[in-house]
Motif scaffolding. Structure first.
Motif, PDB file in Angstrom:
ATOM      1  N   THR A  91       0.836  -1.201   0.000  1.00 31.69           N
ATOM      2  CA  THR A  91       0.000   0.000   0.000  1.00 31.69           C
ATOM      3  C   THR A  91       0.869   1.249   0.000  1.00 31.69           C
ATOM      4  N   ALA A  92       1.951   1.223   0.766  1.00 30.42           N
ATOM      5  CA  ALA A  92       2.869   2.370   0.799  1.00 30.42           C
ATOM      6  C   ALA A  92       3.502   2.592  -0.575  1.00 30.42           C
ATOM      7  N   LEU A  93       3.820   1.515  -1.283  1.00 32.35           N
ATOM      8  CA  LEU A  93       4.358   1.653  -2.637  1.00 32.35           C
ATOM      9  C   LEU A  93       3.305   2.235  -3.580  1.00 32.35           C
ATOM     10  N   HIS A 138       6.676   5.768  12.605  1.00 39.85           N
ATOM     11  CA  HIS A 138       6.678   4.643  13.545  1.00 39.85           C
ATOM     12  C   HIS A 138       5.549   3.665  13.275  1.00 39.85           C
ATOM     13  N   ASN A 139       4.799   3.890  12.189  1.00 38.59           N
ATOM     14  CA  ASN A 139       3.728   2.954  11.859  1.00 38.59           C
ATOM     15  C   ASN A 139       3.399   3.058  10.377  1.00 38.59           C
ATOM     16  N   ALA A 140       2.509   2.198   9.918  1.00 33.30           N
ATOM     17  CA  ALA A 140       2.155   2.151   8.501  1.00 33.30           C
ATOM     18  C   ALA A 140       1.474   3.443   8.048  1.00 33.30           C
ATOM     19  N   ALA A 141       0.628   4.019   8.902  1.00 35.83           N
ATOM     20  CA  ALA A 141      -0.099   5.222   8.509  1.00 35.83           C
ATOM     21  C   ALA A 141       0.857   6.370   8.193  1.00 35.83           C
ATOM     22  N   GLY A 142       1.882   6.545   9.018  1.00 35.37           N
ATOM     23  CA  GLY A 142       2.848   7.609   8.780  1.00 35.37           C
ATOM     24  C   GLY A 142       3.619   7.393   7.492  1.00 35.37           C
ATOM     25  N   LEU A 143       4.038   6.153   7.246  1.00 31.86           N
ATOM     26  CA  LEU A 143       4.774   5.847   6.021  1.00 31.86           C
ATOM     27  C   LEU A 143       3.904   6.090   4.794  1.00 31.86           C
ATOM     28  N   ILE A 144       2.648   5.674   4.852  1.00 34.97           N
ATOM     29  CA  ILE A 144       1.738   5.837   3.717  1.00 34.97           C
ATOM     30  C   ILE A 144       1.490   7.318   3.431  1.00 34.97           C
ATOM     31  N   ALA A 145       1.304   8.129   4.468  1.00 29.42           N
ATOM     32  CA  ALA A 145       1.085   9.565   4.273  1.00 29.42           C
ATOM     33  C   ALA A 145       2.306  10.219   3.630  1.00 29.42           C
TER      34      ALA A 145
END
Length: 499
Positions: A91-93, A138-145
């Motif tokens: 999802t981050a990609l 520190h989590n998926a939400a931050g990386l995705i944003a």
């Protein structure tokens, strides 16, 4: 063959410096000898090459590093430290391309309204900040944003620079310059492996920060610095004040070079050109070429370290072994683009390198031999990366009018980037080490690129032949002198398409 005759460089000073690329008045020109014209044009092109191309190559190198370093960070422990689960990494990609796609056309229109130096500088600083923020998530939400806004701001350089270059260079000069600019992405792939190796070996745990976080930090800070410098270093358009880096005669010639190629419209936005770009069959076939490319490119850039690791190498060794494919691709990008400019042939070159990439995927699929599969990975890089400058130059060569060219370039890249999302989803860890599904999908789409290039070249050749039969051979050197060029653009009977 569709060729463009060398422009007659007799020019006049522009009557309105506030109008982008307003055509010069030939009646105001004080004539000079052809020899002086040729010498002045060579001097101008050398100045452009020294001022524009190295700086843009550096900017795109940083863009490529910041876009794809998540693949290197993954091997450094990103997934484990952020406790990513299920499809969160993918999802981050994917979310990067969502931001990148949405702002393609707006960015290409804004870069005309604002000075390129201001727009590029602003967006570079912003994407550098987004890249840096990835180090502190520190989590998926931050990386995705972070990845979403990274995509939004990278539009300021990615699709905009080919448009800016088309205002400075002639049709038979463009592919090599775009290749040098985009070729830096292959250098970025080589640097990424070397940087990741060095960072993970020397900085892992330094100041209590994990090595994968240092990868983002080390690569983001130069982006921000270069972005700030761009406002001073980056030239704007030929008709803009040039901070004294061009003489008055050179500036006149730079403006004339844009008008003889058909850049004669005086408006920032033309609704008719906007619609014409959307319905032009040439653009939709170019979309197919770029779609096939981007599926393969979207996966290759971020999954190459993983693919090499699953050949049986340790993670650190995989970082180093990801360098040679990019080095080989970089050399081929320059060679193919130089020859494409020399012949003004785009289609045959795209077909040739597509076949090379297809062969690479066949090697990856057909054998378990490590040497053959690694050779396949090298061939894939050599097949993918040359298509980028060839396609963008081809689109630019065959679109007259600022708005139509801006929308066409953005449209081709934007739609193709949607399919790049597919490239981020087709390689899964559980499919290793063969990755049959991923390699097969990429092979099919790269075949699509070659077939679309063949079809586009055939149709353009047929149209050129039709115009030759109905209107005779095109002999006009200066497209700005043609009647109705401001309304017909590339549909004008005297215009011939680059093949």
């Amino acid at each position: 063959m569709a060729t463009s005759s060398p422009p007659d460089t007799k020019v006049a000073a522009p009557s309105d410096e506030t109008t982008i690329l307003a055509p010069a008045s030939l009646s105001d020109y004080h004539a000079c000898t052809d020899e002086n014209d040729d010498q002045l044009e060579k001097k101008l092109v050398r100045k452009l090459d020294m001022r524009l191309i190295p700086w843009l190559a550096i900017l795109y190198l940083m863009l490529s590093l910041d876009r794809n370093n998540i693949g290197n960070a993954r091997l450094g422990g990103l997934e484990q430290d952020l406790q990513l689960k299920g499809n969160e990494y993918y999802t981050a990609l994917t979310i990067f391309f969502a931001g990148y796609v949405i702002f393609h056309i707006p960015s290409n229109l804004v870069v005309k309204r604002l000075k390129p130096s201001i727009w590029i500088s602003f967006t570079m600083v912003m994407w550098g900040i987004c890249s840096l923020c990835q180090a502190f998530t520190h989590n998926a939400a931050g990386l995705i944003a972070c990845r979403f806004f990274l995509g939004v701001f990278e539009c300021g350089v990615g699709p905009s620079i080919p448009l800016v270059l088309s205002f400075w260079y002639q049709r038979d000069e463009l592919a090599l310059r775009v290749a040098i600019y985009f070729g830096s992405s292959t250098c970025a792939g080589a640097f990424a492996g070397a940087i990741a190796y060095g960072v993970l070996v020397t900085l892992d745990g330094a100041h209590g920060i994990a090595g994968w976080r240092w990868i983002f930090i080390v690569e983001a800070i130069p982006t921000i610095v270069l972005g700030l410098l761009s406002i001073v270093v980056m030239p704007d358009l030929p008709s803009s004040p040039n901070r004294h880096w061009l003489t008055p005669e050179e500036r006149q010639l730079a403006i004339k070079r844009t008008t003889v190629s058909g850049n004669t419209d005086k408006h920032f936005f033309d609704r008719n050109q906007f619609v014409a770009a959307l319905v032009d069959y040439k653009n939709w076939l170019a979309v197919l070429i770029y779609v096939g490319l981007n599926v393969a490119l979207g996966s290759y850039a971020v999954f190459l370290p993983t693919i090499i690791r699953d050949l049986g190498f340790a993670s650190l060794d995989a970082q180093l072994l990801s360098i040679p494919p990019y080095v080989a691709a970089c050399c081929l990008v320059f060679l193919v683009s130089w020859n494409s400019d020399r012949t003004l042939e785009r289609g045959f070159h795209i077909m040739g390198v597509s076949a090379l990439g297809v062969l690479g995927y066949i090697f990856l699929l057909a054998s378990e031999n490590v040497g053959l599969r690694y050779t396949g990975a090298v061939l894939v890089a050599c097949g993918i990366y040359p298509i980028i400058p060839l396609t963008l130059s081809w689109v630019s060569n065959n679109q007259l009018g600022h708005t139509k060219r801006a929308v066409a370039i953005a449209m081709v890249s934007m739609i193709a980037q949607v399919f790049a999302i597919l490239g981020t989803q087709i390689y899964r860890t559980e499919d290793g080490p063969r990755f049959i599904r991923g390699h097969s999908v990429c092979l099919a789409f790269l075949t699509l690129s070659g077939c679309a290039a063949c079809a586009l070249r055939f149709l353009l050749r047929r149209e050129n032949n039709r115009r030759d039969r109905e209107y005779g051979q095109a002999e006009v050197k200066d497209l700005s002198t043609l009647e109705d060029i401001d309304t017909l653009y590339d549909s004008h009977p005297q215009f011939r398409y680059a093949l």
